[in-house]
Write an enzyme that holds these catalytic residues in place. Structure first.
Site, PDB file in Angstrom:
ATOM      1  N   TYR B 101      21.321  79.992  52.051  1.00  0.00           N
ATOM      2  CA  TYR B 101      20.803  78.624  52.067  1.00  0.00           C
ATOM      3  C   TYR B 101      19.318  78.686  52.421  1.00  0.00           C
ATOM      4  CZ  TYR B 101      19.591  74.038  53.959  1.00  0.00           C
ATOM      5  OH  TYR B 101      18.973  72.849  54.205  1.00  0.00           O
ATOM      6  N   GLU B 189      15.345  71.994  48.812  1.00  0.00           N
ATOM      7  CA  GLU B 189      16.522  72.685  49.331  1.00  0.00           C
ATOM      8  C   GLU B 189      17.205  73.474  48.226  1.00  0.00           C
ATOM      9  OE1 GLU B 189      19.538  70.909  52.436  1.00  0.00           O
ATOM     10  OE2 GLU B 189      20.329  70.539  50.437  1.00  0.00           O
TER      11      GLU B 189
END
Lengths: 293, 379, 293, 379
Positions: B101, B189
């Site tokens: 992530y 993101e």
């Protein structure tokens, strides 16, 4: 006494020759603020109803000894104007402009912080009013009178609403500071509460917050760590859905962060009285002041 | 402005963030043709900006042309948590050795960009942050200095990514930071950021939020659209430069100043009502703006009553009254209005309203009283 | 006593696993310097003859409590390594690397200045030697012994030359500081002279300058404004033609600026004795010290 | 690295600095063809990096094809203050209403870029700075913040440029600063910066100095050449990675460490000699480097004697001796050498030299003595 602006304020207005800039500069002058100049590139040498206009902040400061700047230029030019005021040695910069790009604000904030010379209030704020002394910005002064309640708020109209009720209860204000509704305000609740704590005139502090960010939560910690004056708070936005910007760029619940509930709880857990409606806040403030009197 | 995955990936590609190659499609035919070109297995992905697309059946792997058609057919028009799928992104299926992530967010507390990296990819990062905060490496970047190579190394080592991808992961973080700055994003993101069995590092998803206030500097971004998010009232309000947010209830709200409007919503809710919208008419509104705002509010068919809550500072109450009178003249509304006018020129405003004697318009002198009244009328 | 490095120095070396990095790290350790670690990304967990290697400065500082960094990585990576050391909280950063791009140096310098945490010596410098206490860098310690002469220099070998003659005259050194030959040195003559002025062990300061920039001229002003210890100076490059870089990136006469003549005159006008040859400098220093003894 | 005018203008164009359009030419035919394309009047400009080109006749306006040929013929091969003209730049003649001066320099004292602007353009700025310093507006830019719009306005107003060009002049300063940063220059200068009668702002000349140490990040710049500056010895030294500067005298110099070599030049000059070069063999030089350096020194036909001045620190004197012996073996020099070896392994080094018994090699134990000796030998 008061904080930030008073009879020593010497104000230069960036964007003074614009419609809004002219209107509010004159209004501030009418109130009694020393409006010593304006800045509009290319209009140096002109004047706005007797207020001299300069091409640059540097020239304005050199000629007038200005210590305070008000930024009224459109968003695209605002960060540049803030940085120019800072570079010219202005102590207090009040940025009214709404809609400044977030990265511009980030840059301006960090340059001001790095250099440690100036204080920035706003952007996207109604300015600062010290009743009876000076008005820098667009706060309608008629509703407020001198007194001992310091108000700091992320919202303009809401502040007038609350201030008006307090005034109807018979109390006045030391200073009313709009810190603005943007994600990166130049000054935070903490900065202003700290000033009110030191201000001999201020006896009670009203803090008017809203959803988004964690400025209220951090203020709660700060208040617990050493603010001895009573603080009454209001938080707007209990019904705001997540992910929606509620008018102010900074007023947005991101995921589970920045809710009104969390903020109110954080403040209450540190002993701050939180009113449920603007009216309740004003009543709380009035009753605390009446009890102290 | 939230970008769709495919829009985000196109932005990524401009800044050297490695992404799987893919194509945009709006019909079954386009999707199948795209998959044929890309080769199989291909992934057909619903383009809606919301989490949980996969679980909802909005992401499917097609092994051949037939499956590509079948999946595209199934996904187009699908409702995912309230959003209708109008667009697809078709890309080559990636093999995945590891899922990480990565993100760059605008940290308002620190007043600096925050870069995060975790080897717990493919999961809800808010959940990871709560259950296993140590699994996320975090680093604030001084915006005046920018993202340095050592930032990338430090995050990669602290997150404990596989040793052989420390360098490419660091490089990807640098590119994501570049996206953040160059495109004036408030969120960038990647979840998951994958490592393939060939040890290549790629952004398998893309979530980008751009700063609306900066779009004037990015005309190519300003043109991006998300058809699944387009609401008729919000579009109408935008065209009229009004600050409007649609909500679920039945009481239309108009006020001046964002804080006051938010507060009005709260007071209405406390009184047992349910607001249909947020509408900030702004400071110094003239009559025309008020008229225009009334049109927007009433274009929402759920609205059963409207509350005007005005505390006049710069805004003059007489202008508001004039705008409302004009709106009645033009639209002839059938729902009741509660109007609270206070502050600058409030006496004049109330006088004007009294003289106009509009049908079904009730004036109240306090915010609380006005809220209670409108809730009753909408019930 | 001494300045900058001593027995409390805890050194971490960036680039310790390179050929030069290993050689000089071990040499510094052999001299008695506490070399507590090294940094080479991807080699964390290894060691260099017992010196533990870490992936990042942050890990090295956390594990070893290092307070000093030596930068030995190639020019392309050096500014990044300096900034990493600074970010990790290192107090003193000694950058040996030659050939760092000027804009990288500019950035590194300004970040260090802004944050106000660390001191940078170099780049393109031979390091710092406090004889008998610690050696951080590549100065050949054999020529120097403990004593009361502080040396600050833009040049390496020239320093050894001068130091050697001083040693032959029987005197030793408190500290020898190479500030480096680049256009943007992290520390200037002024910074180091100020430290020597405060250092009780140092009784005389030798300043070894060269063409380019105006660091010597500024040092002359500084010395006149309050340095009470005797200063002897040398300036290299009287015969350097304008516009040519003489080996050091910073050693260039630009137009009419930065000449050796102007520097020598500036120093002499402030009462600093300037030797015409390295030998003369050493003799001047020796005679002043002998007279004081 | 100093760029030629046309190279600088090409760099300018990449960053949006307005320049007159033009073409590069190396022959009379090319120059005339370029002028034909551009149209007349055209300017034929000698491409040498030195001031006073115009006065020396290196810049001429051609009104037609014949004049273009004539001027190109005259300028190509011309000697301007010691530099031979190998290249021309042909551009459309600009009409000039005002001439300004603008520059961005790397200010070593302030450790920040310094931007300067003056309306005294077209003159030697060092002279302006001396005679009329108030005519130059100066401003240091915080390198972490970069050049802001207000910087441009402030300089333009302070320099008192014509009111109608404040904005474009400010914009040009911003672009010049961008050149400075993006190309990693240490100097960017425009003199004159002109305003045309149509009130357009243009860089009529371009002086750009790039940081050699940063060229690895700018491969397109690393390839730029200035044939008028190419010296055979300096090229040879560069190929061998030696730090060499050619000088006018007849005594070859080799030392280790830039400061020591500069000092050696000074001491030789004080002894009445004249150095033929600066050569820093560097720290820790191995024998091959020394051999290579001797070749470079002796390739200059003016050299009548050579001085080695070594103070060994990291450098080992025995390695230097070995290198010298090897050089004699390979080159068999005919000029005398004076060698001073001191410091690390000096005894070994002197011993090696004594054993080798090289013809015409004299050892000295001090720097001063060595300088006196070599001056005598070169006389």
């Amino acid at each position: 006494m008061s904080i930030l602006v008073d009879s020593n304020t010497k104000l230069v207005v960036s964007g003074i020759t614009g419609r809004e800039g002219t209107f509010h500069s004159l209004r501030n002058r009418d109130y009694g603020t020393q409006v010593v100049g304006g800045v509009t590139p290319g209009k140096g040498g002109q004047d706005v109803e007797g207020i001299p206009v300069y091409d640059t902040f540097h020239a304005a400061v050199a000629e007038t000894g200005a210590n305070t700047a008000m930024i009224f230029v459109p968003p695209r030019f605002a960060a540049d104007s803030i940085l120019e005021a800072e570079d010219a040695g202005i102590d207090l910069i009040v940025a009214i402009t709404e809609g400044i790009p977030a990265h511009d604000e980030l840059r301006a904030f960090n340059v001001i912080k790095k250099n440690g010379r100036a204080r920035l209030i706003g952007p996207n704020c109604p300015g600062i009013l010290s009743p009876g002394k000076a008005n820098v910005g667009i706060i309608p002064a008629a509703f407020f009178k001198e007194g001992n309640v310091g108000v700091v708020s992320r919202s303009g109209t809401l502040t007038y609403q609350i201030g008006n009720v307090i005034a109807q209860e018979g109390f006045g204000n030391s200073t009313i500071v709009g810190i603005g509704g943007d994600p990166v305000p130049g000054s935070d609740f903490i900065d202003i509460v700290a000033l009110f704590q030191e201000d001999p005139e201020t006896e009670l502090i009203v803090m008017c917050g809203e959803i988004g960010g964690d400025a209220e939560e951090r203020a709660a910690e700060f208040i617990a760590s050493g603010v001895t004056k009573p603080v009454v708070a209001y938080i707007a936005g209990f019904t705001a859905p997540p992910g929606k910007t509620m008018g102010h760029a900074g007023a947005i619940v991101s995921g589970s962060r920045g809710t009104a509930k969390a903020k109110a709880e954080a403040l209450e857990s540190k002993g701050v009285r939180v009113g449920r409606t603007p009216t309740e806040v004003a009543e709380l403030a009035a009753s605390l002041l009446a009890a102290a009197a | 402005m939230d970008l769709l995955e495919y829009q985000g990936k196109q932005v990524f590609a401009r800044h050297g963030v490695p992404v799987p190659s893919g194509r945009h499609a709006q019909t079954v035919d386009e999707a199948a043709a795209a998959a044929d070109d890309i080769g199989y297995p291909s992934v057909i992905k619903a383009q809606v900006q919301i989490g949980g697309r996969g679980k909802a059946g909005g992401i499917k792997v097609a092994g051949d042309h037939g499956e590509a058609r079948e999946h595209a057919q199934a996904i187009l028009g699908m409702d995912i948590r309230g959003l209708t799928v109008h667009e697809l992104w078709v890309e080559g299926a990636s093999q995945i050795a590891s899922e990480y992530y990565a993100s760059v967010v605008f940290d308002r507390s620190a007043k600096a960009p925050l870069v995060m990296l975790s080897t717990k990819g493919g999961m809800d990062i808010e959940e990871v942050a709560e259950t296993d905060p140590g699994a996320i490496a975090r680093l604030h970047v001084d915006p005046l200095l920018g993202f340095q190579e050592f930032h990338g190394r430090r995050l990669a080592f602290e997150a404990a990514v596989d040793a052989d991808v420390v360098r490419p992961v660091g490089a990807m973080l640098a590119s994501l930071y570049e996206v953040f700055v160059a495109e004036e994003a408030t969120l960038v993101e990647v979840n998951p950021l994958i490592v393939t069995p060939q040890r290549e590092v790629r952004a398998l998803d893309a979530k980008v939020t751009l700063d609306d206030n900066a779009l004037f500097r990015h005309p190519e971004n300003a043109e991006l659209r998300d058809p699944s998010r387009e609401d008729p009232q919000e579009r109408m309000a935008k065209e009229r430069s009004l600050t409007y947010v649609k909500l679920d209830g039945n009481i239309g709200i108009l006020g001046n100043g964002a804080g006051l409007v938010m507060s009005t919503l709260d007071v209405v809710a406390q009184a047992g009502g349910s607001p249909a919208n947020f509408l900030d008419a702004g400071g110094g509104s003239k009559a025309e703006a008020i008229t225009s705002a009334v049109e927007v509010i009433l274009s929402n068919p759920n609205v059963r009553a409207v509350l005007f809550n005005i505390f006049g500072g710069i805004t003059r109450c007489d202008e508001v009254a004039r705008g409302l009178i004009e709106a009645f003249d033009q639209i002839n509304p059938t729902v009741p209005f509660v109007v609270r006018l206070d502050g600058t020129n409030d006496v004049d405003g109330r006088q004007l309203l009294a003289e106009a004697d509009l049908p079904n318009v009730f004036t109240e002198s306090t915010m609380d009283g006005a809220a209670q009244k409108v809730v009753k009328l909408a019930a």
